[in-house]
Design a protein around this motif. Structure first.
Motif, PDB file in Angstrom:
ATOM      1  N   THR A   1       1.114 -10.671   4.710  1.00 47.27           N
ATOM      2  CA  THR A   1       1.591 -10.358   5.924  1.00 47.27           C
ATOM      3  C   THR A   1       1.499 -11.597   6.763  1.00 47.27           C
ATOM      4  OG1 THR A   1       0.449  -8.585   7.142  1.00 47.27           O
ATOM      5  CG2 THR A   1       2.066  -8.248   5.813  1.00 47.27           C
TER       6      THR A   1
ATOM      7  N   ILE B   1       5.414  -5.892  -0.410  1.00 45.02           N
ATOM      8  CA  ILE B   1       3.475  -5.800  -0.899  1.00 45.02           C
ATOM      9  C   ILE B   1       3.029  -4.762  -0.726  1.00 45.02           C
ATOM     10  CG2 ILE B   1       2.651  -6.491   1.628  1.00 45.02           C
ATOM     11  CD1 ILE B   1       4.726  -8.260   2.638  1.00 45.02           C
TER      12      ILE B   1
ATOM     13  N   ARG C   1      10.153  -4.233   3.239  1.00 43.70           N
ATOM     14  CA  ARG C   1       9.351  -4.806   1.812  1.00 43.70           C
ATOM     15  C   ARG C   1       8.228  -4.737   1.531  1.00 43.70           C
ATOM     16  NH1 ARG C   1       6.811  -9.422   5.705  1.00 43.70           N
ATOM     17  NH2 ARG C   1       6.059 -10.651   4.350  1.00 43.70           N
TER      18      ARG C   1
ATOM     19  N   ILE D   1       5.062  -1.321   5.076  1.00 44.81           N
ATOM     20  CA  ILE D   1       6.051  -2.740   5.872  1.00 44.81           C
ATOM     21  C   ILE D   1       7.365  -2.429   5.612  1.00 44.81           C
ATOM     22  CG2 ILE D   1       6.296  -4.769   6.944  1.00 44.81           C
ATOM     23  CD1 ILE D   1       3.717  -5.104   6.011  1.00 44.81           C
TER      24      ILE D   1
ATOM     25  N   TYR E   1      -2.947  -7.573   4.691  1.00 45.97           N
ATOM     26  CA  TYR E   1      -3.515  -8.552   5.220  1.00 45.97           C
ATOM     27  C   TYR E   1      -2.939  -9.869   5.072  1.00 45.97           C
ATOM     28  CZ  TYR E   1      -5.436 -10.792   8.830  1.00 45.97           C
ATOM     29  OH  TYR E   1      -5.815 -11.817  10.387  1.00 45.97           O
TER      30      TYR E   1
END
Length: 97
Positions: free
Chosen positions: A96, A63, A60, A57, A93
């Protein structure tokens, strides 16, 4: 002419791939060389996977790093690789959401 070029490229690509298999068939290597050669696939996978982890991402990267850590922890338990993949996907998942 195009077919000849394709066949020529196929031969040039296949020779360096098959030749070591025939050469190495008759050789016995020292144990430390075998261990080093067995480690190469893991190093290549790490070099291919790590940049992708950083950019799961945009803006970010934490993550992706957490997803990679979860996959590594699951892999330490010597389970099937699909569980490590599913675990990392679920982690990314859930983070986010």
């Amino acid at each position: 002419m195009i077919i000849a070029t394709i066949i020529g490229m196929a031969i040039v690509t296949m020779v360096p791939r098959f030749l070591p298999a025939f050469i190495m068939n008759g050789l016995t290597l020292k144990p430390w060389v075998n261990r080093w050669l067995n480690a190469i696939p893991f190093a290549a996978l790490g070099a291919l996977i790590f940049p992708g982890i950083m950019y799961v991402i945009d803006d970010r990267p934490l993550i992706g790093i957490l997803g990679g850590v979860v996959a590594a922890v699951i892999a330490l338990f010597n389970v099937n690789v699909i569980f490590a993949v599913i675990g990392s996907i679920l982690t990314v998942y859930l983070l986010t959401m």
